[in-house]
Design a protein around this motif. Structure first.
Motif, PDB file in Angstrom:
ATOM      1  N   ASP A  34       0.862   0.147  -1.220  1.00 31.65           N
ATOM      2  CA  ASP A  34       0.970   0.932  -2.278  1.00 31.65           C
ATOM      3  C   ASP A  34      -0.307   0.772  -3.009  1.00 31.65           C
ATOM      4  OD1 ASP A  34       2.772   2.875  -2.754  1.00 31.65           O
ATOM      5  OD2 ASP A  34       3.618   2.015  -4.458  1.00 31.65           O
ATOM      6  N   LEU A  35      -0.964  -0.369  -3.283  1.00 30.58           N
ATOM      7  CA  LEU A  35      -1.944  -0.669  -3.976  1.00 30.58           C
ATOM      8  C   LEU A  35      -3.273  -0.017  -3.233  1.00 30.58           C
ATOM      9  CD1 LEU A  35      -3.577  -1.849  -6.165  1.00 30.58           C
ATOM     10  CD2 LEU A  35      -3.579  -4.166  -5.169  1.00 30.58           C
ATOM     11  N   ASN A  36      -3.274  -0.520  -1.726  1.00 22.17           N
ATOM     12  CA  ASN A  36      -4.565   0.014  -0.947  1.00 22.17           C
ATOM     13  C   ASN A  36      -4.450   1.508  -1.171  1.00 22.17           C
ATOM     14  OD1 ASN A  36      -5.317  -2.345  -0.214  1.00 22.17           O
ATOM     15  ND2 ASN A  36      -3.969  -2.373   1.588  1.00 22.17           N
ATOM     16  N   GLU A  37      -3.446   2.058  -0.838  1.00 21.15           N
ATOM     17  CA  GLU A  37      -3.539   3.583  -0.919  1.00 21.15           C
ATOM     18  C   GLU A  37      -3.830   4.209  -2.296  1.00 21.15           C
ATOM     19  OE1 GLU A  37       0.206   3.587   2.202  1.00 21.15           O
ATOM     20  OE2 GLU A  37       0.517   5.162   0.419  1.00 21.15           O
TER      21      GLU A  37
ATOM     22  N   ARG B  72       5.585  -0.565 -10.632  1.00 20.00           N
ATOM     23  CA  ARG B  72       6.557   0.469  -9.725  1.00 20.00           C
ATOM     24  C   ARG B  72       7.143  -0.218  -8.743  1.00 20.00           C
ATOM     25  NH1 ARG B  72       1.676   4.139  -9.163  1.00 20.00           N
ATOM     26  NH2 ARG B  72       1.289   3.421  -7.140  1.00 20.00           N
ATOM     27  N   HIS B  73       7.018  -1.591  -8.433  1.00 19.38           N
ATOM     28  CA  HIS B  73       7.630  -2.394  -7.479  1.00 19.38           C
ATOM     29  C   HIS B  73       8.664  -3.587  -8.409  1.00 19.38           C
ATOM     30  CE1 HIS B  73       5.696  -1.203  -3.530  1.00 19.38           C
ATOM     31  NE2 HIS B  73       4.850  -0.578  -4.345  1.00 19.38           N
ATOM     32  N   ASP B  74       8.772  -3.275  -9.624  1.00 21.14           N
ATOM     33  CA  ASP B  74       9.641  -4.265 -10.348  1.00 21.14           C
ATOM     34  C   ASP B  74       8.963  -5.722 -10.248  1.00 21.14           C
ATOM     35  OD1 ASP B  74      11.390  -2.737 -11.282  1.00 21.14           O
ATOM     36  OD2 ASP B  74      12.786  -2.857  -9.556  1.00 21.14           O
TER      37      ASP B  74
ATOM     38  N   SER C 109       6.994   5.441  10.905  1.00 19.09           N
ATOM     39  CA  SER C 109       7.205   6.441   9.324  1.00 19.09           C
ATOM     40  C   SER C 109       6.373   5.560   8.344  1.00 19.09           C
ATOM     41  CB  SER C 109       8.761   6.009   8.801  1.00 19.09           C
ATOM     42  OG  SER C 109       8.782   4.555   8.381  1.00 19.09           O
ATOM     43  N   ASN C 110       6.000   6.359   7.319  1.00 15.09           N
ATOM     44  CA  ASN C 110       5.102   5.941   6.192  1.00 15.09           C
ATOM     45  C   ASN C 110       3.689   5.828   6.548  1.00 15.09           C
ATOM     46  OD1 ASN C 110       6.248   5.899   3.759  1.00 15.09           O
ATOM     47  ND2 ASN C 110       7.375   4.017   4.264  1.00 15.09           N
ATOM     48  N   VAL C 111       3.320   6.551   7.577  1.00 10.71           N
ATOM     49  CA  VAL C 111       1.911   6.380   8.137  1.00 10.71           C
ATOM     50  C   VAL C 111       1.057   7.151   7.005  1.00 10.71           C
ATOM     51  CG1 VAL C 111       0.244   6.866  10.033  1.00 10.71           C
ATOM     52  CG2 VAL C 111       2.686   6.319  10.398  1.00 10.71           C
ATOM     53  N   VAL C 112      -0.012   6.620   6.732  1.00 16.12           N
ATOM     54  CA  VAL C 112      -1.077   7.421   5.719  1.00 16.12           C
ATOM     55  C   VAL C 112      -2.397   7.415   6.617  1.00 16.12           C
ATOM     56  CG1 VAL C 112      -0.351   6.694   3.653  1.00 16.12           C
ATOM     57  CG2 VAL C 112      -1.963   5.261   4.725  1.00 16.12           C
ATOM     58  N   ASN C 113      -2.817   8.798   6.369  1.00 13.16           N
ATOM     59  CA  ASN C 113      -4.212   8.969   6.908  1.00 13.16           C
ATOM     60  C   ASN C 113      -5.248   8.466   5.869  1.00 13.16           C
ATOM     61  OD1 ASN C 113      -6.551  10.046   8.005  1.00 13.16           O
ATOM     62  ND2 ASN C 113      -5.475  11.758   9.060  1.00 13.16           N
ATOM     63  N   VAL C 114      -5.879   7.387   6.211  1.00 14.45           N
ATOM     64  CA  VAL C 114      -6.960   6.943   5.407  1.00 14.45           C
ATOM     65  C   VAL C 114      -7.909   7.587   5.025  1.00 14.45           C
ATOM     66  CG1 VAL C 114      -8.062   4.843   4.777  1.00 14.45           C
ATOM     67  CG2 VAL C 114      -6.086   4.545   5.880  1.00 14.45           C
ATOM     68  N   GLU C 115      -8.552   8.146   6.019  1.00  8.89           N
ATOM     69  CA  GLU C 115      -9.771   9.015   6.265  1.00  8.89           C
ATOM     70  C   GLU C 115      -9.705  10.088   5.252  1.00  8.89           C
ATOM     71  OE1 GLU C 115     -11.266   9.760  10.162  1.00  8.89           O
ATOM     72  OE2 GLU C 115     -11.335   7.732  10.619  1.00  8.89           O
TER      73      GLU C 115
END
Ligand code: ADP
Ligand code: MG
Length: 703
Positions: A254-257, A307-309, A2-8
């Motif tokens: 989150d930061l990377n994205e 956002r992450h408290d 789950s939660n996969v991002v497509n970086v490209e």
């Protein structure tokens, strides 16, 4: 998963990249834009109108309602003033969003409140922002919605730089021009410019939001002004490169994205030496973009933390007794036809161009060690540089075994006939591969280290802009290149002349080379013997900006005028004084309203206990002892508090400038330390339930 991002797919999603311009602009306009981006010059107003419309259409499609000229005043952070794209409705009351070329190219924020160091009186508030086409526009999502951010330079009505970007851009042009002269001497006619590249490694701390909000020192000063050491610090070295905890991991994800969407090539992440300390490094890029991106990184780090408290601390020294944070500024020079001037190749002893470049850099760093030191100083960094922590305040260059040997041969015999090779590192395990060894090991204690094909300037503070260090680096190296080119372009026998020049520079400036332990006391003594400057604090470094040597350098290459340098001095003194004043007032507030009242309550409880125990017929030895100790420290703290108040009032009443800044450093800071000592001692003995602040243990180990 789950939660996969497509970086490209997401990379650069929120950036108006050259690729998007190409897609959306008529060919001729794109060509004109590209020309200015690559080689300078100006865009016509008609073309700017076309670019502005395309930029606005793209931004609006992505939900933007506002645009801002994003700039970097002398505060060291970024500034923005938002304007919406809203235009006059037509006669039917319909509104079409607008953005003109004029608005894109030039802005005029009412800039009277930014520090200008006397360059602009408040009644002459005009300051202009000018579009920097070399750094792409991007979209920022925040509470205000989506805003189109246009990187800009910030200048006064009379053209003086009021920001950090303008001098940086000037320095990049200077070093490019002079470096081109060098590569031309070696027959490189294809290069049209030389680009300074930078990759900054950014350190930071994360703390829990709830605990952060209970500490006024973190809120107002960004660092703890009180705090006894936790039972555990960094001595086990179990945090460095340790497994990343879940909560921190999801923050990093989150930061990377967020950064990838903004076109920042976030590459490396790991836990750092101190508990709760981490690092992020992007891939290197053009200095100007690297500087902008580092600002974006610092902003994103803070935003995502919320956002992450969590709260992200970028201060150079949030906690006493454990490592602080810095920024390793990796810097190199490359031609636009693919030659890295700092790449020694397999046999550096035979690479004459490299040896000349190296000799010039050694000369530059030795000649202007004071300026480099200054460029990496800020208020927070005083807790690191020269204060029992990495790196030392003395500038020296680490070359590593291989290059040091080459330099030694050149200095001693005028020739470098051999070079030490890396060789093979045998692992001694048959199933593991043997590794090719670098010819040079690392040295973590050097402020300016050669690392293969770049220099790593390790002094820079974590919260600071990297504009100043890179402006200074480019400037001093431009000067050395210029002097070398002046000599060599005239030479009848180039081979002989370059050989002699390399030997001359290396001999004259070899004192700047130091490959040993930069943290040792022996080095401090040795450096003094060599005559290397040891500038211990930010305020002591300020005046290096206006020495004759510095003014000559910066004016010669059109990077700063004397007036611009003097204005920066003034701003630095002011910044220092204001920062220490805030810290002092915060301490006074916390001590008066939180800590002393808590200790008084605690001593009251102890006193009650003593009486009760006595009445019950026992001897309250421990309770009475504790009461004595706490009361003694309380008295000491109260005296120190009054002394701090007096010192700070005196400082605040002084006229702004050098003398005031030194007073803050010598008197107010000393008074702050005198208040901190008894209070930290009290924290060690007072019941945790009554202590009004989260402890170091709570802050660093419970994220
Ligand atoms: P470390 O120093 O921790 O081993 P790396 O060698 O991977 O890390 O590089 C650290 C930073 O230096 C990264 O941002 C990287 O992109 C940058 N870097 C690498 N090569 C160069 C170069 N030629 N010029 C400028 N920066 C570079
Ligand atoms: Mg590094």
């Amino acid at each position: 998963m789950s939660n996969v991002v497509n970086v490209e797919q997401i990379f650069g999603e929120n950036v108006f990249t050259p690729g998007k311009m190409k897609e959306r602009l008529p060919k001729s306009v794109y060509k004109a834009v590209r020309k200015v981006m690559d080689h300078g010059g100006e865009l016509s107003l008609q073309d700017a109108d076309v670019v502005a419309k395309a930029m606005k259409d793209w931004a609006v499609e992505k939900g933007a309602t506002h645009f801002t000229h994003w700039f970097q005043p002398l505060t060291g952070i970024t500034a923005e003033k938002h304007d919406s794209f809203v235009a006059h409705p037509d006669e039917d009351g319909r509104m079409l969003m607008e953005f003109s070329g004029k608005e894109l190219i030039k802005g005029e924020p009412d800039a009277s409140s930014f520090p200008s160091g006397g360059l602009r009186a408040t009644f002459e508030a005009r300051g202009y922002t000018a579009w920097d086409m070399t750094s792409p526009a991007f979209l920022k999502e925040s509470g205000t919605g989506v805003t189109l951010c246009i990187p800009t330079a910030f200048c006064s009505y009379t053209g003086e730089a009021l920001d950090k970007k303008t001098p940086l851009l000037r320095s990049m042009e200077a070093v490019s021009e002079q470096a081109l002269r060098i590569v031309r001497l070696f027959g490189n006619t294809g290069a049209t410019k030389v680009v300074a590249s930078v990759g900054p490694e950014q350190e930071y701390f994360l703390v829990d939001k709830e605990k952060y909000l209970q500490r006024k020192d973190l809120i107002f000063a960004g660092r703890t002004l009180f705090g006894a050491p936790a039972p555990k610090g960094q001595e086990m070295e179990d945090h460095y490169f340790g497994v990343i905890r879940e909560r921190v991991g999801s923050y990093m994800k989150d930061l990377n994205e967020e950064l990838w969407k903004l076109g920042v090539t976030a590459k490396t992440q790991h836990n750092e030496v101190a508990p709760a300390q981490h690092e992020l490094a992007p891939i290197y890029e053009t200095a100007n973009i690297a500087v902008d991106h580092n600002q974006i990184v610092m902003e994103a780090m803070k935003r995502v933390a919320i956002r992450h408290d969590l709260r992200c601390l970028l201060h150079e020294k949030p906690f006493a007794g454990v490592n602080g944070s810095g920024k390793h500024n990796n810097w190199s020079l490359g031609t636009d036809n693919g030659v890295n001037l700092l790449d020694p190749g397999e046999t550096p002893n035979e690479n004459i161009q490299f040896l000349l470049v190296l000799a010039c850099i050694l000369k530059a760093v030795d000649t202007h060690a004071d300026l480099l030191r200054q460029s990496a100083s800020d208020v927070g960094n005083d807790h690191r540089l020269g204060a029992n922590e990495a790196p030392p305040a003395i500038i020296s260059v680490f070359l590593g075994e291989q290059l040091e040997d080459v330099v030694k041969q050149l200095v001693e015999t005028g020739m470098a006939v051999s070079c030490k090779e890396g060789g093979i590192l045998e692992t001694g395990v048959s199933t593991l591969p043997d590794l090719e060894k670098d010819a040079t090991d690392r040295n973590r204690t050097s402020p300016f280290a050669f690392t293969g094909n770049k220099f790593e300037f390790r002094m820079v503070g974590s919260a600071d802009s990297i504009a100043s260090p890179n402006t200074t680096l480019n400037a001093i190296v431009a000067e050395a290149f210029c002097e070398a080119a002046d000599a060599l372009e005239q030479a009848e026998d180039f081979e002989q002349a370059v050989h002699d020049l390399i030997k001359e520079y290396m001999t004259k400036h070899q004192r700047i080379i130091f490959n040993g332990n930069g943290y040792s006391d022996e080095w401090v003594a040795e450096a003094a013997k060599r005559g290397l400057p040891n500038i211990r604090s930010m305020v002591e470094a300020v005046e290096t900006l206006t020495t004759d040597k510095a003014v000559r350098l910066f004016e010669k290459f059109g990077i700063f005028t004397r007036a611009e340098l003097e204005s920066r001095e003034e701003v630095l003194y002011e910044t220092y004084s204001k920062t220490i004043n805030i810290e002092a007032l915060t301490m006074i507030d916390m001590a008066s309203k939180q800590i002393l009242p808590a200790v008084i309550r605690y001593t009251r409880t102890l006193a009650d206990t003593v009486i009760a125990v006595k009445a019950a017929g026992a001897e309250p030895v421990v309770q009475a002892g504790l009461l004595q100790e706490a009361s003694g420290l309380l008295e000491e703290a109260k005296k120190a508090l009054e002394a701090l108040k007096t010192a700070d009032e005196k400082a605040a009443s002084m006229p702004e400038g050098r003398e005031q800044a030194f007073y803050y450093k010598d008197v107010v800071k000393t008074a702050m330390e005198a208040l901190r000592a008894p209070i930290d001692a009290l924290e060690m003995i007072v019941d945790k339930d009554v202590w009004p602040l989260p402890s170091y243990g709570d802050l660093m180990f419970e994220v």
